[in-house]
Design an enzyme around this catalytic site. Structure first.
Site, PDB file in Angstrom:
ATOM      1  N   ALA A 185       2.299   8.512  -1.898  1.00  0.00           N
ATOM      2  CA  ALA A 185       1.617   9.545  -2.666  1.00  0.00           C
ATOM      3  C   ALA A 185       2.630  10.503  -3.290  1.00  0.00           C
ATOM      4  O   ALA A 185       3.497  11.030  -2.601  1.00  0.00           O
ATOM      5  CB  ALA A 185       0.664  10.320  -1.761  1.00  0.00           C
TER       6      ALA A 185
ATOM      7  N   GLN B 283       1.151   6.279  -6.808  1.00  0.00           N
ATOM      8  CA  GLN B 283      -0.083   6.943  -6.426  1.00  0.00           C
ATOM      9  C   GLN B 283       0.063   8.438  -6.679  1.00  0.00           C
ATOM     10  O   GLN B 283       1.003   9.069  -6.183  1.00  0.00           O
ATOM     11  CB  GLN B 283      -0.394   6.693  -4.949  1.00  0.00           C
TER      12      GLN B 283
ATOM     13  N   SER C 236       0.834  -1.198   0.000  1.00  0.00           N
ATOM     14  CA  SER C 236       0.000   0.000   0.000  1.00  0.00           C
ATOM     15  C   SER C 236       0.870   1.249   0.000  1.00  0.00           C
ATOM     16  O   SER C 236       1.970   1.251   0.561  1.00  0.00           O
ATOM     17  CB  SER C 236      -0.883  -0.014   1.248  1.00  0.00           C
ATOM     18  N   PRO C 237       0.414   2.342  -0.618  1.00  0.00           N
ATOM     19  CA  PRO C 237       1.180   3.587  -0.554  1.00  0.00           C
ATOM     20  C   PRO C 237       1.359   4.043   0.894  1.00  0.00           C
ATOM     21  O   PRO C 237       0.383   4.126   1.651  1.00  0.00           O
ATOM     22  CB  PRO C 237       0.312   4.577  -1.333  1.00  0.00           C
TER      23      PRO C 237
ATOM     24  N   CYS D 111       3.408   7.112   2.998  1.00  0.00           N
ATOM     25  CA  CYS D 111       4.252   8.303   2.957  1.00  0.00           C
ATOM     26  C   CYS D 111       5.484   8.124   3.826  1.00  0.00           C
ATOM     27  O   CYS D 111       5.398   7.624   4.950  1.00  0.00           O
ATOM     28  CB  CYS D 111       3.461   9.524   3.417  1.00  0.00           C
TER      29      CYS D 111
ATOM     30  N   LEU E  39      -5.754  -3.305   8.595  1.00  0.00           N
ATOM     31  CA  LEU E  39      -5.511  -4.318   9.619  1.00  0.00           C
ATOM     32  C   LEU E  39      -5.681  -5.732   9.077  1.00  0.00           C
ATOM     33  O   LEU E  39      -6.302  -6.588   9.699  1.00  0.00           O
ATOM     34  CB  LEU E  39      -6.404  -4.076  10.840  1.00  0.00           C
TER      35      LEU E  39
ATOM     36  N   ARG F 207      -8.109   5.014  -5.354  1.00  0.00           N
ATOM     37  CA  ARG F 207      -8.303   4.784  -3.913  1.00  0.00           C
ATOM     38  C   ARG F 207      -9.392   5.726  -3.416  1.00  0.00           C
ATOM     39  O   ARG F 207      -9.355   6.932  -3.678  1.00  0.00           O
ATOM     40  CB  ARG F 207      -7.015   5.010  -3.128  1.00  0.00           C
TER      41      ARG F 207
ATOM     42  N   TYR G 246      -7.939  13.937   1.398  1.00  0.00           N
ATOM     43  CA  TYR G 246      -7.154  14.777   0.501  1.00  0.00           C
ATOM     44  C   TYR G 246      -8.057  15.364  -0.587  1.00  0.00           C
ATOM     45  O   TYR G 246      -9.275  15.180  -0.558  1.00  0.00           O
ATOM     46  CB  TYR G 246      -5.956  13.994  -0.031  1.00  0.00           C
TER      47      TYR G 246
ATOM     48  N   ARG H 213       1.380  -1.453   7.369  1.00  0.00           N
ATOM     49  CA  ARG H 213       2.234  -1.539   8.553  1.00  0.00           C
ATOM     50  C   ARG H 213       2.823  -2.932   8.765  1.00  0.00           C
ATOM     51  O   ARG H 213       3.951  -3.067   9.242  1.00  0.00           O
ATOM     52  CB  ARG H 213       1.465  -1.067   9.791  1.00  0.00           C
TER      53      ARG H 213
END
Length: 370
Positions: free
Chosen positions: A58, A100, A22-23, A25, A296, A225, A177, A319
């Site tokens: 991103a 992304q 996953s993207p 930052c 999760l 997304r 965003y 994560r």
């Protein structure tokens, strides 16, 4: 039954499995937004670990669209060569490189999260309306000309991404965003053609999707997304997400990556394993296009069940892959599918000598996800 280790093919792209990075930052660029050696090490290690799709964080399509001055960017032709180095390295180590594309809108001009505060010096944030997020600076409502320029910036960034070698492009319409700000009636208080009803509030995202699809080759996958709900009364809803997915499917969006929240500080999110999967399932069922599930997802059996039960077509992990870049290989072992994702030969002898898949639990514990 969809297998976690089955290939996923659309247009001219084939992912070797259903696991994506996953993207995330990293906030480690200089103010020029160019990828650094940190990005190379961070993303390539996860490609080596076995993820079929590896997204960059991103990447801002204009400088004022950055969350922080240290954000990744792709707003100029000077960004193409360093992005090409990054995309080529991901591809060479077994992953499909994705990027992304993003604009932070009213959540821009901040310091990195571990510093927590406004950027100094900062810049004026743009948004659909002059309504701030939490205690952030009040943004300026965008003019028609600025909206048109933003659509063009996304298309130009997409062309640069293709030139750099990215095979999957994702539009960031989630997490509060800019495009999400236009979608939600909480943040979009306009009464012109870019606000008001569902048609007006979704217009920016739809026009960006159409412009980007037109700017990239047919053989490049286009993802979107979204936050399927704001988790706030009176905000964007799952039902609206389903209808939006139907609309963008007709515009050439191939996969919807379904997340949630991020728009309003008053959100009440029921956190738990796979808590966003029901939103992905709703979009998949209601709109009839492939979806990626996030949130999760940490255990191999859990990820496999999401796919086997038809709730999603891919899982994107964040994560858990920070804790363990080799999670896909461990998942292959745990699910009895080691042949589907072999250990790289450079690592195999050391891995087997350690017995990393089968070692004593007390020894293996430090190697497991936290």
């Amino acid at each position: 039954m969809t297998d976690l280790f089955a290939p996923f093919s659309l247009r001219g792209v084939t992912l070797k499995n259903r696991i994506g990075v996953s993207p995330m930052c990293q906030y480690c660029c200089r103010e020029d937004g160019l990828p650094t050696d940190w990005h190379l090490a961070h993303l390539v290690s996860r490609a080596v670990g076995g993820a079929g799709l590896v997204f960059t964080e991103a990447a801002a399509v204009v400088p004022e669209g950055r969350i922080t001055p240290a954000d990744l960017g792709i707003w100029s032709d000077a960004h193409v060569a360093p992005h090409a180095r990054l995309a080529a390295a991901i591809a060479a180590t077994g992953g499909v490189p994705g990027i992304q594309l993003a604009h932070a809108g009213r959540k821009a001009s901040r310091l990195a999260p571990w510093l927590d505060g406004p950027a100094v010096p900062g810049w004026t944030c743009l948004a659909p309306s002059a309504a701030p997020f939490a205690d952030f600076a009040v943004p300026r409502a965008m003019t028609e000309a600025e909206i048109a320029a933003t659509i063009a910036a996304f298309a130009a960034a997409a062309r640069r991404a293709v030139a750099a070698g990215y095979r999957v492009i994702e539009l960031h319409g989630a997490h509060g965003y800019l495009m999400h700000q236009f979608l939600s009636p909480i943040s979009n208080r306009r009464n012109d053609a870019w606000g008001g009803d569902f048609e007006g509030r979704t217009r920016l995202l739809r026009e960006v999707a159409g412009a980007v699809r037109a700017a990239i080759p047919d053989e490049v996958m286009l993802w979107l997304r979204i936050s399927h709900t704001d988790w706030v009364e009176g905000g964007w809803t799952t039902e609206e997400s389903v209808e939006l997915a139907r609309r963008v499917k007709a515009l050439g969006v191939d996969v919807v990556d379904v997340s949630s929240g991020g728009l309003d500080a008053g959100q009440k999110i029921p956190l738990g394993p796979g808590y966003q999967v029901p939103g992905a399932e709703a979009v998949k069922t209601g709109a009839g296009l492939p979806v990626a599930a996030v949130g999760l997802i940490t255990e191999p059996a859990q990820a496999q069940a999401i796919l086997a039960e038809g709730k999603a077509d891919m899982v994107l992990l964040a994560r858990v892959l920070l804790r363990d870049p080799y999670w896909p290989m461990r998942a292959a072992s745990a699910l009895g599918r080691v042949e589907a994702l072999p250990i790289p030969p450079q690592y195999e002898r050391g891995w087997n000598t350690l017995g990393a898949w089968r070692m004593d639990p007390a020894i293996a514990a430090p190697m497991r996800p936290l």
